[in-house]
Design an enzyme around this catalytic site. Structure first.
Site, PDB file in Angstrom:
ATOM      1  N   GLY A  34       0.820  -1.203   0.000  1.00 15.55           N
ATOM      2  CA  GLY A  34       0.000   0.000   0.000  1.00 15.55           C
ATOM      3  C   GLY A  34       0.851   1.248   0.000  1.00 15.55           C
ATOM      4  CE  LYS A  35       4.702   4.519  -3.477  1.00 17.78           C
ATOM      5  NZ  LYS A  35       5.185   3.337  -4.172  1.00 17.78           N
ATOM      6  N   GLY A  36       0.308   5.349   1.183  1.00 22.01           N
ATOM      7  CA  GLY A  36      -0.607   6.315   1.784  1.00 22.01           C
ATOM      8  C   GLY A  36       0.032   7.677   1.815  1.00 22.01           C
TER       9      GLY A  36
ATOM     10  CG  ASP B 160      -6.864  10.967   6.064  1.00 24.42           C
ATOM     11  OD1 ASP B 160      -7.847  11.323   5.370  1.00 24.42           O
ATOM     12  OD2 ASP B 160      -5.802  10.547   5.563  1.00 24.42           O
TER      13      ASP B 160
ATOM     14  CB  VAL C   4       1.976  -0.108   3.763  1.00 27.53           C
ATOM     15  CG1 VAL C   4       1.782  -1.097   4.895  1.00 27.53           C
ATOM     16  CG2 VAL C   4       1.367   1.230   4.125  1.00 27.53           C
TER      17      VAL C   4
END
Ligand SMILES: *[C@@H]1O[C@H](CO)[C@@H](O)[C@H](O)[C@H]1NC(C)=O
Ligand SMILES: *[C@@H]1O[C@H](CO)[C@@H](O)[C@H](O)[C@H]1NC(C)=O
Ligand SMILES: *[C@@H]1O[C@H](CO)[C@@H](O)[C@H](O)[C@H]1NC(C)=O
Ligand SMILES: *[C@@H]1O[C@H](CO)[C@@H](O)[C@H](O)[C@H]1NC(C)=O
Ligand SMILES: *[C@@H]1O[C@H](CO)[C@@H](O)[C@H](O)[C@H]1NC(C)=O
Ligand SMILES: *[C@@H]1O[C@H](CO)[C@@H](O)[C@H](O)[C@H]1NC(C)=O
Ligand SMILES: *[C@@H]1O[C@H](CO)[C@@H](O)[C@H](O)[C@H]1NC(C)=O
Ligand SMILES: *[C@@H]1O[C@H](CO)[C@@H](O)[C@H](O)[C@H]1NC(C)=O
Length: 903
Positions: A584-586, A702, A591
């Protein structure tokens, strides 16, 4: 129905936007939530007023101070036959500068109409008209002045409760003894009278007119759920129209009584307009006008009644066609400011009939710029007061109004923070018993003087929790035990002036042991370091003790007791196999999947060095604090890495990824209705814990479907909480283009959040609170219900609320519910879930429910047999979408748009 009513709690009613449920409730049980006090009436004499049928009670349970008086006979009945009964007596306050009535009226955030009435009537035989000030809570309401002894001064304010107790206070300005004749509070359940204002302002009643009325005197009606007083208003150039047919007044929350709506005025000459004018008492006053319309004539096919409404020459609303026997209310969405106000209602060219008007309310905005005392401090003070029976005039807000704060305390009045108590002096106050534990909750306390009382018990440990304590005086008591080492150290380091009796000195600090101590306290910095450790340990232990759920070991990975949370960068490399697999990318970083030595799968979030505005120390502190936050619906922390500016957080691994992906069109996995509601409940539990179970509360900032993760059993957990604490100045998550003007000083500079989920009020006013999370959660809930993303991507980007509004008009549930559900849901539960979601997304944060309320409502959606839903649902104006469109100067208020439910 009655069974139904008994089941639905008051809280349910407080936030449910379904006005019809309310209507039934109120018809069945008039005066629900009313507080009606006949000030100065003899004790224990509740009575029902003959004229209004309102039950009045005496002051006894609302105030302890003041004396009862009767007005003098020349102003009383029978000499004054029209005198309202509550005004024949009054309570006066010769003692004390500030005296307050404490009205227990629902919860913080509720809207109230409060009415205070005064009739001097020469009650004191001095024929001297007093002048004094009136406050609601800490906020100035109005000055009270009289023109003569028989004048009935009636003041009304619509204000939001700042706590469970609403204080109405009279303040002596040195111009005569304050008094009050009657005090009334009416809860307003619907989200009305709210244009623009929230916690920052109240509305003062300016005029309330029953237009076209044929009666002379002011009217007050039993079917008026808010018990408003309507004054007749007429003009020689108007004619009256009336009906005796029933009018639907329930479609909007304003619910004017039938007696008021059944008459309207129209211009005598068909081509004239209806004109209303007023002059403000003070220049720059901001006005809100609420205009009530209902068509009273059944029109022929060829007839049309359509009119425009303009203010000082500019159009205020779009042309309006009143509905037959159906009440509509319109209101300006932006305040009106001018030296003179002229509202003109004029028929349009194509209209065959003249305009009509049934009623008007005009309010002035009263800014509430006073920042009240932090609730935790208030609670602690109230507890202290009650425990010791403190004989001081300790009522109302402790710190505000500033010049009238409680005797014996000092507060911090720094600009934008809630007031907090920094000094408490209860010296020589006859206190007995133990030192009140609630004092530990006065977190900013710098000075505590409890000297010369009869306090017993041991010197409590919690004193060391008061991190800012610089002065402590416990002398002249009968305390046993000794102050803690920490306090002794702070005292020796010169950080604390400590005055305690000899028997309470710490043995560790005895002269004999001084050698041991000296090296430890040799430098100030080492003391501070120690302090930090103490505080950390204390915080850790306390979180540990206070909530069982919190301290559950995480999946056997690591128990809280082992404090080995820190990982080196090398270990992170090992765990992630050199950052092999990205999952994942946030906004904050990337991640990776990983595996710890004992074989547990983990997710490792690695931060780019630039993403933290803070030094490593702060990261470490925050990370350690976050490690102590545990809940079954929060993604667990396993550890962190803070190695040479390389920062990472290690979490438990969530096998089913995030909710956003699960709901996306591409995803074939279909979540059932029950599963969706369960996911919403899980997420709500997590957020509720962050808001109400953590100290200080954590606002996520968020909340979005991408931050709700699902484990292998599809149980939902909230991710990324607390990151806003670590990365305070983070901006990269915000994709909002327009930057609105912002003069509000009580704000922070950086807006955090994600487009589509961002609370419009927070965005505009920058005053962050838990309600911003509620808004975002509402959007997530809508995603769950509809299967649509927060921002729909078609030819034009469209916010989910903007999509929903026209769809709901069809009253067809299947148009809004996710088609992938294939109708497999309980209709009533679906409507209820929709109502919850929509109430969460109210544009004004005060109208949004708290997470606890959301939670309990959502749980009902899982029950099989829900009562048939109520009739209306109000989709709030989505301020967020206004950020994009160039909105007109004045637009229709959202409250007039309602969508009937199907039966
Ligand atoms: C006011 O008058 C009522 C009866 O009219 C009486 O019962 C009451 O005691 C009086 N109160 C005071 C304070 O004199
Ligand atoms: C007292 O003042 C009110 C308001 O100005 C007025 O209507 C009333 O006539 C006055 N009464 C007397 C007795 O002067
Ligand atoms: C209204 O007042 C006028 C005089 O002020 C009186 O003649 C008339 O009867 C009153 N009407 C009602 C309905 O009370
Ligand atoms: C109505 O008003 C119009 C324009 O002001 C005027 O021309 C007309 O004579 C008026 N009609 C009556 C019946 O007064
Ligand atoms: C408080 O008192 C000071 C001087 O005594 C005065 O200048 C100030 O305006 C007062 N503030 C309020 C809120 O009344
Ligand atoms: C009030 O609080 C602020 C922020 O915590 C602090 O900077 C300031 O020194 C405090 N003022 C007093 C008088 O303690
Ligand atoms: C507390 O009040 C007493 C008198 O009421 C005073 O003598 C004492 O100095 C005060 N203590 C502090 C810390 O100001
Ligand atoms: C301190 O505050 C917390 C929450 O703010 C509350 O739960 C607790 O009861 C308070 N403690 C005391 C001793 O008042």
């Amino acid at each position: 129905m009655s069974r139904n009513m008994a089941n639905s709690s008051t809280f349910f009613l407080l936030w449910m936007l379904c006005s019809v449920a309310l209507a039934i409730f109120i018809q069945a049980q008039q005066q629900t939530g009313f507080i009606s006090i006949d000030c100065g009436s003899p004790e224990n004499l509740p009575y029902t007023d003959d004229v209004t049928n309102i039950k009045y009670s005496s002051d006894g349970s609302y105030i302890q101070t003041g004396v009862n008086k009767n007005i003098s006979t020349e102003y009383a009945y029978p000499k004054n036959p029209n005198l309202p009964e509550p005004l024949s007596d009054l309570r006066s306050f010769p003692q004390g500068v500030r005296n307050c009535y404490g009205l227990i009226a629902g919860r913080k955030g509720n809207l109230h109409l409060i009415r205070a009435s005064f009739l001097y009537g020469n009650y004191d035989g001095e024929n001297n008209l007093p002048e004094f000030d009136l406050y609601v809570g800490a906020n100035f309401w109005s000055s009270v002045t009289f023109r003569n002894a028989s004048e009935e001064v009636v003041l009304e304010i619509i204000s939001m409760a700042e706590s469970d107790v609403t204080n109405v206070c009279l303040v002596n300005k040195g111009k005569g003894t304050p008094f009050i004749s009657a005090l009334e509070l009416r809860p307003i359940y619907s989200p009305i009278y709210n244009a623009e204002f929230g916690e920052s302002s109240s509305l003062l009643l300016f005029k309330r007119w029953d237009i076209g009325s044929i009666i002379n005197a002011s009217g007050r009606y039993q079917d008026d759920v808010y018990d408003r007083i309507w004054s007749p208003y007429d003009s020689p150039s108007w004619d009256s129209v009336k009906t005796s047919s029933e009018i639907n007044v329930n479609a909007n929350g304003y619910r004017a009584p039938f007696e008021v709506m059944k008459n309207a005025a129209r211009p005598r000459n068909n081509s004239d307009s209806l004109e209303l004018s007023w002059t403000p008492d003070e220049p720059n006053s901001k006005f809100y006008v609420y205009l009530y319309f209902a068509e009273l004539d059944q029109l022929q096919k060829t007839q049309l009644r359509k009119f425009t409404i303009s203010w000082n020459g500019s159009p205020l609303f779009e042309p309006l066609v009143p509905h037959y026997l159906y009440a509509t209310v319109v209101s300006n969405s932006k305040p009106l400011v001018a030296n003179e106000h002229h509202v003109s209602i004029q028929k349009t060219k194509d209209s065959t009939l003249p305009p009509i008007l049934n009623a008007v309310e005009i309010y002035v905005v009263r800014e509430q710029d006073t920042i009240p005392t932090l609730e935790q401090d208030v609670d602690a003070m109230v507890d202290t007061k009650e425990r010791y029976g403190v004989q001081r005039n300790w009522v109302g807000d402790p710190c505000e109004p500033r010049n009238y704060s409680w005797e014996g305390i000092r507060c911090n009045y720094s600009a934008s923070l809630p007031r907090q108590i920094i000094s408490l002096n209860l010296s020589s106050s006859g206190l007995s018993g133990i030192i009140a534990p609630s004092i530990a909750n006065l977190s900013l306390l710098e000075s505590l003087d409890l000297s010369n009382n009869s306090l017993t018990g041991t010197v409590p440990r919690f004193l060391e929790e008061l991190r800012f304590l610089k002065y402590l005086n416990l002398q002249g008591n009968k305390l046993s035990g000794s102050v803690t080492n920490t306090l002794e150290e702070r005292s020796r380091a010169g950080l604390l002036t400590m005055k305690v009796d000899d028997q309470n000195r710490c043995a560790w600090g005895d002269k004999k042991n001084k050698k041991v101590v000296v090296p430890i306290v040799a430098s100030l910095s080492s003391v501070l370091a120690l302090l930090v450790v103490f505080i950390l340990i204390w915080k850790f232990m306390r979180t540990n003790n206070s909530d069982e759920e919190m301290s559950k070991p995480i999946n056997g990975v690591r128990t809280v007791a082992s404090r080995n949370w820190q990982y080196t960068y090398v270990e992170v490399l090992e765990i992630t196999e050199n950052f092999k697999t990205v999952i994942g990318k946030g906004g904050f970083g990337t991640v990776y999947i990983g595996k710890t030595k004992n074989g547990n799968q983990v997710a490792v979030k690695v931060f780019s060095p630039s993403s933290s505005s803070q030094g490593p120390k702060e990261f470490q502190t925050e990370a350690e604090l976050l490690m102590t936050v545990h809940h079954k619906n929060l993604v667990s922390f396993i550890g962190y890495c803070d190695d040479d500016n390389k920062m990472a957080l290690i979490y438990e691994y969530m096998a089913n990824g995030n909710l956003k992906d699960s709901l996306s069109v591409r995803n074939s996995q279909n979540l059932s209705w029950e599963r969706r509601i369960q996911i919403a409940i899980d997420a709500a539990e997590g957020l509720d814990y962050l808001h109400h179970g953590c100290k200080p509360p954590i606002i996520h900032r968020d909340v979005k479907s991408a931050n709700i993760l699902l484990n292998e059993d599809l149980e939902a957990k909230i991710a990324d909480f607390g990151l806003s604490r670590v990365f305070r100045n983070e901006k990269q998550n915000v994709e909002v283009s327009a930057v609105p003007q912002n003069d509000n000083k009580n704000t922070e500079s950086a807006v955090m959040g994600t487009t589509g989920y961002l609370d419009p009020e927070y965005y505009k006013l920058r005053n962050l609170n838990e309600k911003s999370d509620i808004y975002s959660f509402g959007i997530v809930l809508l995603e769950l219900i509809t299967g649509q993303p927060a921002v729909l991507k078609g030819e034009q980007r469209m916010h989910i609320l903007d999509w929903l509004r026209p769809e709901l008009k069809s009253k067809d549930l299947s148009r809004v519910l996710d088609p992938r559900l294939q109708g497999q849901y309980d209709e009533n539960a679906a409507w209820k879930a929709l109502v919850i979601a929509i109430s969460c997304t109210a544009s004004s944060s005060i109208q949004r429910p708290t997470m606890s309320v959301v939670l309990s409502e959502l749980k009902q959606c899982l029950k099989v047999e829900l009562p048939s839903p109520s009739d209306t649902i109000v989709v709030p104006r989505n301020v967020y979408s206004e950020l994009y469109s160039s909105s007109e100067a004045y637009s229709m208020d959202s409250e007039s748009i309602t969508y009937p439910f199907p039966r």
